[in-house]
Design a protein around this motif. Structure first.
Motif, short mmCIF file in Angstrom:
data_model
loop_
_atom_site.label_atom_id
_atom_site.label_comp_id
_atom_site.label_asym_id
_atom_site.label_seq_id
_atom_site.Cartn_x
_atom_site.Cartn_y
_atom_site.Cartn_z
N MET A 185 0.83 -1.20 0.00
CA MET A 185 0.00 0.00 0.00
C MET A 185 0.87 1.25 0.00
SD MET A 185 -3.02 -0.77 2.74
CE MET A 185 -3.81 0.84 2.59
N TYR A 195 1.43 5.08 1.18
CA TYR A 195 1.04 6.02 2.23
C TYR A 195 1.76 7.34 2.02
CZ TYR A 195 -0.70 1.99 4.87
OH TYR A 195 -1.38 0.88 5.28
N PRO A 201 3.98 -2.63 3.07
CA PRO A 201 2.88 -3.61 3.13
C PRO A 201 1.66 -3.15 3.93
CG PRO A 201 4.98 -4.65 3.68
CD PRO A 201 5.23 -3.18 3.61
N ASP A 202 1.86 -2.45 5.04
CA ASP A 202 0.71 -2.15 5.90
C ASP A 202 0.97 -0.94 6.78
OD1 ASP A 202 2.20 -3.07 8.17
OD2 ASP A 202 1.73 -5.11 7.54
N LEU A 203 -0.04 -0.59 7.59
CA LEU A 203 0.04 0.60 8.44
C LEU A 203 1.20 0.50 9.44
CD1 LEU A 203 -1.23 3.31 9.33
CD2 LEU A 203 -2.63 2.02 10.93
N ASP A 204 1.43 -0.69 9.99
CA ASP A 204 2.51 -0.82 10.97
C ASP A 204 3.86 -0.43 10.36
OD1 ASP A 204 0.83 -1.46 12.98
OD2 ASP A 204 1.37 -3.59 13.10
N ILE A 210 3.90 3.30 10.00
CA ILE A 210 4.12 3.95 11.30
C ILE A 210 5.59 3.84 11.68
CG2 ILE A 210 3.66 3.75 13.78
CD1 ILE A 210 0.77 2.97 13.05
N PRO A 243 -3.29 6.74 4.00
CA PRO A 243 -3.16 5.88 2.82
C PRO A 243 -3.52 6.65 1.55
CG PRO A 243 -5.15 5.31 4.05
CD PRO A 243 -4.44 6.38 4.84
#
Lengths: 117, 431
Positions: free
Chosen positions: A1, A3, A87-90, A93, A111
């Motif tokens: 993804m 961001y 890959p992801d929000l973590d 962050i 995102p």
């Protein structure tokens, strides 16, 4: 993804720094950009001009209104952005915490939406 | 959008008056719903991160089960049957909803999921822990984490959760929908955090479970039928976490704390429904089995060598129980535990309880000096235990007028009628 990390910082803070401190700050951002590229997650990034250089535009009843200054009149102003692909929000962050701005400002993580995201 | 749904599986009345096969199917479906709801949601949503769509597909699959099972008999593996049907339903939903490129991507994810389901065979991997970490992710509003876990892991409907958390069903429904949207859009990963991040992230999960447990407590008498008691659900979740993470001391500590509180639940009310404070409770009414289990959990947690908030609170409960059972004052130990708890998670609540323990050792004057300052924390003004504790201590120092006033505020802030009567009783007995 994909961001976007938007760095909101206090602009007055920068001008109160000594020349050496400013140089150190710039070096930290250069290193961060370098790290993003090395990790293969950097899509794009840029520092923005000061909010005093901002112009706000909108069209009301087919009439263009142009105003001097940024949209939001807050103490922290958008000072730069980084677009990353992770890959992801973590993961997003965890990159946000490494951004030098997280130490003296706030990072908003959002995102990107759409087919290219 | 999620459809309204209950964990008890709402069967339309016209389907209820049926044969034994129907009844058997429904029982099987209900049993699977209770045992497997969260497991199936977790598995269905793991790839797409779309919890709401997973729940919709699952509730359609349950509806199909109620039609199919009475006719064709219960499948040998009901979980796998439901999973396969739910997968097909979600593929149908994507086809209906979107076309073109976006659909291709989603269908690809779903197809991968179908393959994974087939590969998993009879045993569907249990990803409920990951699902709980998703719900209690720091990017999710803290106030909605407990409701979210109750809904997606246990399948409780928004109305039931709303009544326990004292908000309107519409508001609760909105918060849950918003949180599920955030999970999907923000890309919150379905995974158990890495070792170094685990303790902090686990705290959020445990806090959510404890919040659900706490909500079940405001009506200890069980007289309020509209308000739903979530104690049982909270125990299910706490046990689930200790099963999935058996070596996490804080998870064990939370379960111990909850067991201690639950063990004394019946003793908190007299036969005629009046509130009984700890010091006046009859230890005979406590559940000895629960207390024994709590003590064993605390010992096990202690041996793992990492102290935390829930272990300390569990140890405090244990100290209170020990004192009341033996009649041996242990206030020095209690104050020490509160000191440790305050250092770890300093809050006005801890400071108040610590002051009450100090009163037992050094008198009410010393305790009043140890109470948190009203000026330092505005929240205290609306916190009943602060005013009740203050009233109690002031009464002991002989400041009766001030005590009466503090009781007045405490009574005004209390929402449990039995506790209110108890406080009123204390107030009128002031000289």
């Amino acid at each position: 993804m994909k961001y976007i990390l938007m760095a909101y910082v206090q602009e007055s803070g920068w001008t109160s720094l000594t020349k050496a401190q400013q140089e150190e700050g710039m070096a930290a951002y250069r290193a961060y950009n370098e790290a993003l590229s090395k990790a293969g997650v950097r899509v794009g990034s840029s520092q923005l001009g000061p909010s005093s250089s901002a112009t706000t535009v909108r069209v009301v009843n087919a009439k263009t209104q142009v105003l001097d200054g940024p949209f939001a009149d807050s103490k922290e102003q958008l000072g730069g952005y980084f677009i990353i692909d992770v890959p992801d929000l973590d993961a997003a962050i965890s990159w946000a915490t490494r951004c030098p701005a997280s130490g003296h400002g706030i990072i908003e993580v959002r995102p990107l939406v759409g087919p290219s995201a | 959008m999620p459809v309204p749904r209950t964990n008890e599986f709402d069967v339309p009345p016209e389907q209820r008056n049926s044969s034994e096969g129907d009844a058997q199917s429904r029982l099987t479906a209900e049993a699977v719903a209770r045992r497997s709801y969260g497991k199936l949601v977790a598995f269905l949503a793991a790839r797409t991160r779309d919890v709401a769509a997973a729940e919709d597909a699952l509730s359609e699959a349950f509806a199909s089960a109620l039609e199919d099972w009475p006719r064709n008999g219960c499948p040998s593996n009901p979980e796998a049957w439901l999973l396969t049907v739910a997968r097909r339903k979600s593929i149908d939903a994507v086809r209906r909803r979107s076309t073109g490129e976006a659909a291709t991507g989603e269908l690809q994810l779903l197809a991968e999921g179908l393959e994974a389901a087939a590969a998993a065979g009879a045993e569907i991997p249990d990803r409920r822990l990951a699902l709980m970490f998703v719900c209690a992710h720091p990017a999710i509003d803290a106030g909605v984490r407990a409701p979210l876990i109750l809904q997606v892991v246990l399948g409780l409907d928004a109305t039931m959760i709303a009544s326990a958390f004292l908000v309107s069903p519409a508001a609760m429904g909105q918060r849950l929908v918003r949180a599920k949207g955030k999970i999907r859009q923000a890309g919150i990963p379905f995974s158990v955090p890495e070792r170094e991040e685990l303790p902090a992230r686990l705290d959020a999960v445990l806090d959510a479970i404890y919040a659900a447990f706490g909500e079940g407590w405001t009506d200890p008498g069980g007289t309020d039928v509209v308000r739903r008691d979530l104690t049982e659900e909270a125990f299910f979740l706490a046990r689930l976490v200790t099963e999935l993470l058996p070596e996490e001391p804080e998870a064990l500590g939370l379960l111990a704390l909850m067991l201690h509180a639950q063990a004394r639940r019946n003793a908190r009310r007299s036969a005629d429904g009046e509130y009984v404070p700890l010091a006046n409770q009859d230890p005979e009414l406590w559940d000895a089995k629960m207390i024994a289990e709590a003590e064993a959990l605390l010992r096990h947690a202690g041996a793992l060598g990492s102290l935390g908030r829930y272990q300390l609170e569990g140890a405090l409960q244990s100290a209170h129980v020990h004192r009341c059972r033996t009649g041996q004052p242990n206030w020095a130990d209690v104050v020490q535990l509160y000191d440790a708890l305050f250092a770890l998670a300093g809050s006005p609540v801890v400071a108040i309880n610590r002051a009450l323990a100090i009163a037992q050792m050094h008198g009410a004057g010393a305790a009043l000096a140890a109470m948190p300052e009203l000026a330092a924390d505005a929240r205290l003004a609306e916190y009943q235990p602060y005013w009740a504790a203050r009233a109690e201590l002031l009464a002991k120092t002989g400041a009766h007028a001030e005590a009466r006033q503090a009781y007045e505020i405490a009574i005004g802030l209390e929402r449990d009628p039995a506790v209110r009567r108890f406080l009123q009783q204390r107030q009128v007995t002031l000289p």
